[in-house]
Design an enzyme around this catalytic site. Structure first.
Site, PDB file in Angstrom:
ATOM      1  N   ASN A   1     -17.751   7.705   1.151  1.00  0.00           N
ATOM      2  CA  ASN A   1     -16.854   8.267   0.146  1.00  0.00           C
ATOM      3  C   ASN A   1     -17.254   9.716  -0.091  1.00  0.00           C
ATOM      4  OD1 ASN A   1     -16.440   9.063  -2.868  1.00  0.00           O
ATOM      5  ND2 ASN A   1     -15.003   7.381  -2.555  1.00  0.00           N
TER       6      ASN A   1
ATOM      7  N   GLY B   1      -4.929   0.996 -14.106  1.00  0.00           N
ATOM      8  CA  GLY B   1      -3.677   0.763 -13.400  1.00  0.00           C
ATOM      9  C   GLY B   1      -3.521   1.526 -12.114  1.00  0.00           C
TER      10      GLY B   1
ATOM     11  N   SER C   1     -12.264   7.536   1.058  1.00  0.00           N
ATOM     12  CA  SER C   1     -13.175   6.407   0.905  1.00  0.00           C
ATOM     13  C   SER C   1     -12.876   5.377   1.981  1.00  0.00           C
ATOM     14  CB  SER C   1     -13.023   5.779  -0.476  1.00  0.00           C
ATOM     15  OG  SER C   1     -13.985   4.757  -0.666  1.00  0.00           O
TER      16      SER C   1
ATOM     17  N   ARG D   1      -3.596   2.054  -7.904  1.00  0.00           N
ATOM     18  CA  ARG D   1      -2.953   1.253  -6.851  1.00  0.00           C
ATOM     19  C   ARG D   1      -3.924   0.155  -6.417  1.00  0.00           C
ATOM     20  NH1 ARG D   1      -2.444   1.142  -1.041  1.00  0.00           N
ATOM     21  NH2 ARG D   1      -0.423   0.246  -0.505  1.00  0.00           N
ATOM     22  N   ILE D   2      -3.605  -1.085  -6.752  1.00  0.00           N
ATOM     23  CA  ILE D   2      -4.542  -2.184  -6.607  1.00  0.00           C
ATOM     24  C   ILE D   2      -4.927  -2.425  -5.157  1.00  0.00           C
ATOM     25  CG2 ILE D   2      -2.809  -4.012  -6.462  1.00  0.00           C
ATOM     26  CD1 ILE D   2      -6.131  -4.165  -8.400  1.00  0.00           C
ATOM     27  N   GLU D   3      -3.984  -2.269  -4.212  1.00  0.00           N
ATOM     28  CA  GLU D   3      -4.291  -2.511  -2.812  1.00  0.00           C
ATOM     29  C   GLU D   3      -5.334  -1.525  -2.304  1.00  0.00           C
ATOM     30  OE1 GLU D   3      -3.453  -5.054  -1.101  1.00  0.00           O
ATOM     31  OE2 GLU D   3      -2.121  -5.882  -2.615  1.00  0.00           O
ATOM     32  N   SER D   4      -5.270  -0.284  -2.771  1.00  0.00           N
ATOM     33  CA  SER D   4      -6.257   0.708  -2.357  1.00  0.00           C
ATOM     34  C   SER D   4      -7.599   0.474  -3.046  1.00  0.00           C
ATOM     35  CB  SER D   4      -5.752   2.117  -2.664  1.00  0.00           C
ATOM     36  OG  SER D   4      -4.627   2.438  -1.880  1.00  0.00           O
TER      37      SER D   4
ATOM     38  N   HIS E   1     -19.883   1.985   4.646  1.00  0.00           N
ATOM     39  CA  HIS E   1     -19.044   2.552   3.592  1.00  0.00           C
ATOM     40  C   HIS E   1     -19.300   4.046   3.504  1.00  0.00           C
ATOM     41  CE1 HIS E   1     -19.224   4.159  -0.608  1.00  0.00           C
ATOM     42  NE2 HIS E   1     -17.958   3.773  -0.602  1.00  0.00           N
TER      43      HIS E   1
END
Length: 375
Positions: free
Chosen positions: A178, A336, A162, A338-341, A176
């Site tokens: 994906n 939950g 993505s 991975r928030i950064e991704s 964008h």
């Protein structure tokens, strides 16, 4: 990114009569699945690693020649190719790389460029994830009345790539893409299921007919005689994929599409698995071709403070869609991931001015007409 790819597994509907059915026709089933997703098991905390492994498959368990292996190799190749093309066009910016693994198998590779010469923020993330989903979510997704216990969970595999690109210049569009693949393992006599999904779409701030002809034309163009079956399939399906894209990237509370469309397909399992994989690979292979020439054409265009302000407001719309409606973002935040991704897709800057009005004869009004009347 784990949340971005697993979300589409939970919302898949393989029994649907058409792979491109409008989202509204599946709303009840998707809503039920989303409710179940809220109670999904928290994903494992990632282990960050210094060396990127050759494969994120489970050694000795997953066949590298299976679709899992082929899809992982394809998406990692796409990540390499797109990042190289973006770095070349940027002329100085480089991608930071974060790699992580999960104890149960799989992991991800996230590459992000921030504050480059051309791109304010650009990211391309790959994930290969193993996990389990609530049995009720699975039952709704496959459309079968399967008996299960309250705590039953169904093992799944999800892999995807993505990306979102946010340039500095208001005349350079955001882009964008994906592409993803999902499998569930055999469970309670129900054979393993699989789905493909993906697409590439573009979000400019101003209408440039020539740019849109180039972007959409890349995917719509009739392939040369003798081209691979995947290219012919992409050409034949363009109209359906374009309509599906406009339907998915709608911001209902604004009555606007997020951008000016592209291609989109989901829940695709209605033909040979290798044929759909070839379609995904073919679409992904045209990403740089469809986008980078537009950037090179406009990256040095002059722009005014008002045009920059308009870009910030349109980015606000982008944020609204991603946080309110995007299935992958919602699921990732609830489970939950991975928030950064998961939030890699958001721009560094955006704006929300109260009751902002545009000149009815100006270029901003022309843009609003296009996103309110997709064509």
């Amino acid at each position: 990114m784990a949340g971005l790819v697993t979300a589409n597994l939970l919302t898949a509907a393989p029994a649907a009569p058409s792979a491109f059915a409008a989202r509204s026709t599946r709303r009840a089933a998707r809503t039920a699945v989303r409710v179940q997703a809220a109670g999904a098991k928290m994903l494992e905390a990632p282990n960050y690693i210094d060396t990127v492994p050759d494969s994120l498959l489970r050694p000795g368990i997953d066949d590298p020649d299976s679709m899992r292996g082929k899809f992982e190799r394809m998406i990692r190749g796409v990540q390499d190719q797109v990042c190289a093309a973006i770095e070349e066009a940027d002329g100085g910016g480089t991608f930071r790389l974060d790699a992580w693994t999960r104890p149960s198998g799989g992991g991800g590779i996230t590459r992000v460029m921030q504050e480059g010469n051309v791109w304010e923020k650009a990211g391309v993330a790959v994930s290969v994830v193993y996990g389990s989903m609530p049995a009720e979510s699975y039952r709704v997704a496959v459309g079968k009345d399967i008996p299960f216990e309250k705590d039953d969970r169904v093992p799944f595999f999800a892999a995807g790539v993505s990306s979102v690109m946010h340039p500095w210049n208001p005349h350079c569009p955001t882009m964008h893409f994906n592409y993803r693949y999902f499998e569930t393992e055999e469970w309670k006599g129900v054979p393993g299921q699989w789905w493909f999904g993906g697409g590439t779409d573009i979000t400019p701030c101003y209408v440039n007919e020539e740019d849109m002809r180039h972007f959409h034309g890349t995917y719509k163009a009739r392939p040369p005689a003798g081209s691979a079956a995947a290219s012919r399939c992409r050409w034949l399906w363009y109209d359906k994929m374009k309509l599906a894209c406009d339907d998915y990237f709608l911001i209902p509370h604004r009555g606007e599409t997020r951008g000016m469309g592209g291609i989109f397909f989901d829940d695709l399992n209605d033909r040979d698995k290798d044929a759909i994989f070839a379609l995904c690979s073919d679409c992904a292979a045209h990403i740089a071709e469809s986008y980078v020439p537009i950037i090179n054409k406009h990256k040095r265009d002059p722009y005014s403070p008002r045009q920059k302000e308009w870009q910030q407001l349109r980015r606000g719309r982008y944020v609204e869609f991603n946080l309110v409606y995007d299935r992958g973002t919602i699921f990732g935040l609830k489970t939950g991931g991975r928030i950064e991704s998961i939030l890699m897709s958001l721009p560094l800057t955006a704006g929300w001015r109260y009751d902002y009005q545009v000149d009815p004869q100006g270029p901003e009004a022309k843009f609003l007409h296009c996103v309110r009347n997709a064509r």
